[in-house]
Design an enzyme around this catalytic site. Structure first.
Site, PDB file in Angstrom:
ATOM      1  N   GLN A 130       0.826  -1.205   0.000  1.00 51.81           N
ATOM      2  CA  GLN A 130       0.000   0.000   0.000  1.00 51.81           C
ATOM      3  C   GLN A 130       0.860   1.254   0.000  1.00 51.81           C
ATOM      4  O   GLN A 130       1.643   1.476   0.920  1.00 51.81           O
ATOM      5  CB  GLN A 130      -0.893  -0.020   1.250  1.00 51.81           C
ATOM      6  CG  GLN A 130      -1.638   1.267   1.505  1.00 51.81           C
ATOM      7  CD  GLN A 130      -2.435   1.209   2.802  1.00 51.81           C
ATOM      8  OE1 GLN A 130      -3.523   0.647   2.849  1.00 51.81           O
ATOM      9  NE2 GLN A 130      -1.895   1.784   3.860  1.00 51.81           N
ATOM     10  N   GLY A 131       0.747   2.070  -1.042  1.00 55.74           N
ATOM     11  CA  GLY A 131       1.539   3.304  -1.122  1.00 55.74           C
ATOM     12  C   GLY A 131       0.732   4.515  -0.701  1.00 55.74           C
ATOM     13  O   GLY A 131       0.214   5.234  -1.561  1.00 55.74           O
ATOM     14  N   TYR A 132       0.602   4.729   0.582  1.00 52.38           N
ATOM     15  CA  TYR A 132      -0.181   5.860   1.085  1.00 52.38           C
ATOM     16  C   TYR A 132       0.718   6.909   1.757  1.00 52.38           C
ATOM     17  O   TYR A 132       0.881   8.012   1.268  1.00 52.38           O
ATOM     18  CB  TYR A 132      -1.252   5.391   2.082  1.00 52.38           C
ATOM     19  CG  TYR A 132      -2.492   4.763   1.457  1.00 52.38           C
ATOM     20  CD1 TYR A 132      -2.567   4.458   0.101  1.00 52.38           C
ATOM     21  CD2 TYR A 132      -3.598   4.466   2.240  1.00 52.38           C
ATOM     22  CE1 TYR A 132      -3.713   3.887  -0.454  1.00 52.38           C
ATOM     23  CE2 TYR A 132      -4.748   3.892   1.693  1.00 52.38           C
ATOM     24  CZ  TYR A 132      -4.799   3.604   0.352  1.00 52.38           C
ATOM     25  OH  TYR A 132      -5.926   3.034  -0.178  1.00 52.38           O
ATOM     26  N   SER A 133       1.289   6.552   2.935  1.00 52.38           N
ATOM     27  CA  SER A 133       2.026   7.535   3.736  1.00 52.38           C
ATOM     28  C   SER A 133       3.253   8.064   3.001  1.00 52.38           C
ATOM     29  O   SER A 133       3.874   7.350   2.208  1.00 52.38           O
ATOM     30  CB  SER A 133       2.499   6.909   5.050  1.00 52.38           C
ATOM     31  OG  SER A 133       1.398   6.586   5.853  1.00 52.38           O
ATOM     32  N   SER A 165       4.838  -1.353   4.172  1.00 53.60           N
ATOM     33  CA  SER A 165       5.029  -2.749   4.573  1.00 53.60           C
ATOM     34  C   SER A 165       5.092  -3.630   3.341  1.00 53.60           C
ATOM     35  O   SER A 165       4.344  -3.428   2.382  1.00 53.60           O
ATOM     36  CB  SER A 165       3.861  -3.215   5.462  1.00 53.60           C
ATOM     37  OG  SER A 165       3.832  -2.463   6.641  1.00 53.60           O
ATOM     38  N   GLU A 248      -9.946  -0.843   6.735  1.00 50.99           N
ATOM     39  CA  GLU A 248      -8.722  -1.226   7.438  1.00 50.99           C
ATOM     40  C   GLU A 248      -8.784  -0.817   8.900  1.00 50.99           C
ATOM     41  O   GLU A 248      -8.400  -1.542   9.798  1.00 50.99           O
ATOM     42  CB  GLU A 248      -7.507  -0.577   6.768  1.00 50.99           C
ATOM     43  CG  GLU A 248      -6.197  -0.940   7.448  1.00 50.99           C
ATOM     44  CD  GLU A 248      -5.043  -0.020   7.066  1.00 50.99           C
ATOM     45  OE1 GLU A 248      -3.915  -0.489   7.069  1.00 50.99           O
ATOM     46  OE2 GLU A 248      -5.273   1.171   6.780  1.00 50.99           O
TER      47      GLU A 248
END
Lengths: 396, 373
Positions: A130-133, A165, A248
């Site tokens: 997951q590429g969020y932060s 992660s 989530e």
């Protein structure tokens, strides 16, 4: 109110339990779920495990049948999840795909995207991250600055993600990028799918306080992504992401993990001598244990109430907003009590020969704090409860 | 698997909330609290018309024959309103004791009028030493030719002043180690009531002296030690439910105030310190509500789990209420500390709830003992 399961549901529980007892590999995979260092052979074993779960019909319990899911009713989903935890089944390596990007694609993706990605998520052929932060965008996620500029039928991505992660072994990333820098911050974001083997991507591992290399920095230097990898409409990515972000944060999880953690704490206290008697007989520590057990039980029924709402097709209301906050803090409080119970043994590193329980509690104590932070810290959760749940005015 | 209220229970909750908002708003609650009797005959009459006193009384004695979860749903709303009066003690606890342990004659004499709202029962349990174990009691029932003779002094008896009868815990049996429960009419010779001044003005308490009170054999409730535990359990659930409702009310009051009170040019509810306090109340309250429903359900339906469930709910709901009340008063600032503002009634009631039928540490110890540690 009726806390009994039907004979059919009880039979289903036995069926899941039997299958797990017969199929959980005896390869030391149990318990690696919380250890994020994954070498190649562990990775392959974990993928093989997921495929077995899939073939047996216990994967993607909530997905519709048309996409290879089980379309199980909420009670059966919760039974299957409980049994997986109870039998300490190995973690599913493709969990991020199954619980995050999969449901997003089912809701927002086009037919081509669904056909291209969903089967490989189930078969553990493609692992997702997951590429969020970003370094400057943590709690204020919508301020993210990784740019995606349109050139012909491609996006060209430049920027950086962090705390990613599994990026060190993931095949694909679902990523939030800024596609309109002039629009208000929530309205210039798009949700795109990026092949992690694309030229221009650099993954640098970060070492967590546990010592594991579980998450990473990911750098994008002119990374080309086909336009067909856009999910939903251009600049509507915030809306697309939010559906699964809520998922989530407030997953209708079972509290089985927490109950098992409490039982382990109870056993620790019973087996630890203090002033000539077990710690579990110390009046002060008994109060603390009982308080924790009461909170664990309260959470169990809080979740059952939401399960019932979901069976009845009703909105669980305010209650669902507190799951992440209460659940993660409770787990950390359990581990903190265990550390206190251990006395001087709590000061030993996990791999010291004298470490109790092979360093389980010190690891859990750190790991559970990570969960209090990840997916929106407790402070952010409280803002959300107050603003969206109680309708208090926005701070910003 | 169904962990939710039935349609009837939801209706009971809605109608109770609506009724109490109209008939027992804060102004009315304060009026009743200021009166010496601590209850309103008019409100009691209306409640009786709705059938509340007979909610858990069997139908053959004029009640609705419902269960403890139904009662908990109703008491949550009474706690929300901080409704003054003997209702909780009489309709949830004395009624349970009589229904569970009384013979036909006793039920006909007391349970039927209780269900109709014509009689109220009060519990005479703890004494000056404030213990809940039968061994803590000095009050004894000595066997006499015509039944038993009760001697002793009970404290903290709720609504003794207006009670029609008492359910008295007294030592019985060989060596006096068991707690027997006796139903004693308030006007029996030898009964004397001396009022106590209570901190929580929505409730009245008194000392009750039993001086050679004659209790005929049929006045003793059947079920011995187990019944005594069950009656305490009914009390614990009732107070837990009242606490959940009260915590919801102080939260609602604080949130409402935070939306309109302005400082630094903004509503104070836009400040994170205030938001976080409110969110923490929600995070405590929602799981505690589920736990309390579970305990009330288990009390009737899951006998093996009931004792532990009840202890958990009493400890948690009371902790949550007190903490919520503290936070909610603080969120009000100076106005919250005044007599004129209503919130102190709930604040004091939260503390009172903690004490009644065993404080949280008492119940946590029970949870530990029942959980095998």
């Amino acid at each position: 109110m009726d806390l009994n399961y039907t004979p059919d549901e009880e039979a289903f529980r036995r069926q899941v339990r039997n299958w797990l007892d017969e199929n959980i590999p005896d390869s030391g995979l149990r318990g690696v779920d919380r250890n994020a260092d994954r070498d190649k052979s562990t990775l392959e074993k974990m993928k093989a495990w997921q495929r077995r779960v899939h073939q047996a019909g216990y994967l993607a319990l909530s997905w519709p049948k048309a996409y290879g899911g089980q379309a199980m009713d909420p009670v059966r989903q919760s039974i299957a999840n409980e049994e997986m935890v109870r039998t300490r089944a190995p973690a599913l390596i493709g969990a991020m795909g199954i619980s995050m990007v999969g449901p997003t694609l089912i809701a927002w993706g086009d037919d081509e995207q669904k056909a291209r990605y969903l089967p490989k998520i189930l078969a553990a052929e493609e692992i997702w991250c997951q590429g969020y932060s970003e370094p400057g965008s943590g709690s204020d996620l919508a301020s993210l600055r990784t740019r995606a500029e349109i050139e012909g039928d491609e996006f060209v991505v430049n920027g950086q993600k962090v705390w990613t992660s599994n990026a060190h072994f993931a095949d694909m990333m679902f990523c939030l990028v800024r596609t309109d820098p002039d629009a208000p911050k929530h309205r210039g974001i798009s949700y795109i799918l990026i092949d992690m083997k694309s030229p221009g991507i650099t993954v640098k591992p970060l070492v967590q306080m546990t010592g594991d290399r579980g998450f990473n920095e990911v750098f994008f230097d002119n990374v080309h992504v086909p336009r067909r990898n856009l999910v939903g409409k251009l600049n509507e990515g915030w809306m697309v992401a939010n559906a699964t972000l809520f998922h989530e944060r407030n997953m209708l999880g079972s509290t089985t993990t927490t109950q098992m953690l409490f039982n382990r704490l109870k056993a620790l206290a019973a087996g630890t001598m203090r002033s000539g008697r077990p710690l579990s007989e110390d009046p002060v520590f008994r109060q603390r244990l009982a308080d924790l057990e009461i909170r664990v039980e309260a959470m169990k029924y809080h979740m059952l109430r939401q399960l019932t709402d979901s069976i009845r097709g009703r909105n669980p209301g305010l209650g669902a907003w507190v799951n992440k906050l209460v659940g993660t803090e409770l787990n950390h409080d359990l581990a903190t009590a265990a550390m206190e119970a251990m006395g001087d043994y709590a000061l030993l590193a996990r791999d010291d020969g004298h470490a109790l329980d092979r360093g389980f509690w010190p690891y859990e104590w750190m790991f559970t704090l990570g969960l209090v932070i990840g997916g929106g810290t407790s402070h952010i959760q409280k803002n959300i409860i107050a603003e969206r749940g109680l309708k208090l005015p926005k701070s910003r | 698997m169904d962990f939710g209220l039935t349609e009837e229970q939801e209706q009971l909750r809605e109608s109770a909330r609506h009724f109490l908002a109209g008939e027992c708003p804060a102004a009315k609650m304060r009026e009743i609290a200021a009166d010496a009797a601590g209850f309103s005959p008019e409100l009691e009459r209306k409640i009786a018309q709705l059938g509340w006193p007979g909610l858990i009384v069997p139908e053959q004695f004029g009640g609705a024959g419902l269960g403890m979860l139904d009662m908990a749903v109703l008491l949550e709303e009474c706690g929300y309103a901080a409704m003054p009066g003997p209702f909780l003690f009489s309709a949830a606890i004395a009624a349970y004791a009589l229904a569970a342990g009384g013979g036909e004659e006793l039920k006909t004499r007391w349970l039927r009028p209780l269900a109709a709202g014509a009689a109220a029962g009060a519990l005479a349990m703890v004494e000056a030493n404030d213990g809940l174990a039968p061994s803590d009691f000095a009050t004894a029932a000595r066997t006499a030719p015509s039944g038993a003779v009760i001697n002793g002094v009970k404290m903290f008896v709720p609504y003794a002043q207006s009670a029609s009868f008492f359910v008295v815990a007294a030592r019985t049996g060989a060596g006096g180690r068991e707690a027997g429960l006796f139903v004693v009419p308030a006007d029996a010779p030898g009964v004397k009531v001396r009022p106590l001044k209570a901190l929580d003005l929505t409730r009245r308490f008194a000392i009750v002296e039993f001086d050679g009170v004659l209790a005929p054999p049929e006045s003793q409730l059947q079920g011995a030690a187990d019944l005594y535990e069950r009656v305490l359990g009914a009390g614990a659930i009732a107070i837990a439910a009242d606490s959940i409702g009260g915590a919801q009310r102080v939260l609602d009051m604080a949130v409402e105030y935070a939306k309109v009170r302005e400082q630094f040019g903004k509503p104070i509810g836009s400040f994170q310190a205030i938001k976080h306090a409110a969110a923490e109340i929600v995070a405590d309250l929602e799981p505690a509500r589920a736990l309390t429903w579970y305990a009330a359900y288990a009390f009737d339906a899951l006998p093996r789990e009931a004792a532990r469930a009840v202890a958990m709910a009493k400890a948690r709901a009371c902790d949550v209420y007190s903490r919520a009340a503290d936070k909610a008063v603080l969120m009000h600032g100076g106005i919250g500390f005044t007599w004129d503002h209503d919130i102190h009634f709930w604040f004091k009631r939260s503390r009172m709830n903690e004490s009644l039928f065993g404080a949280p540490p008492f119940h946590r110890e029970r949870v530990a003992a029942l959980g095998g540690y």
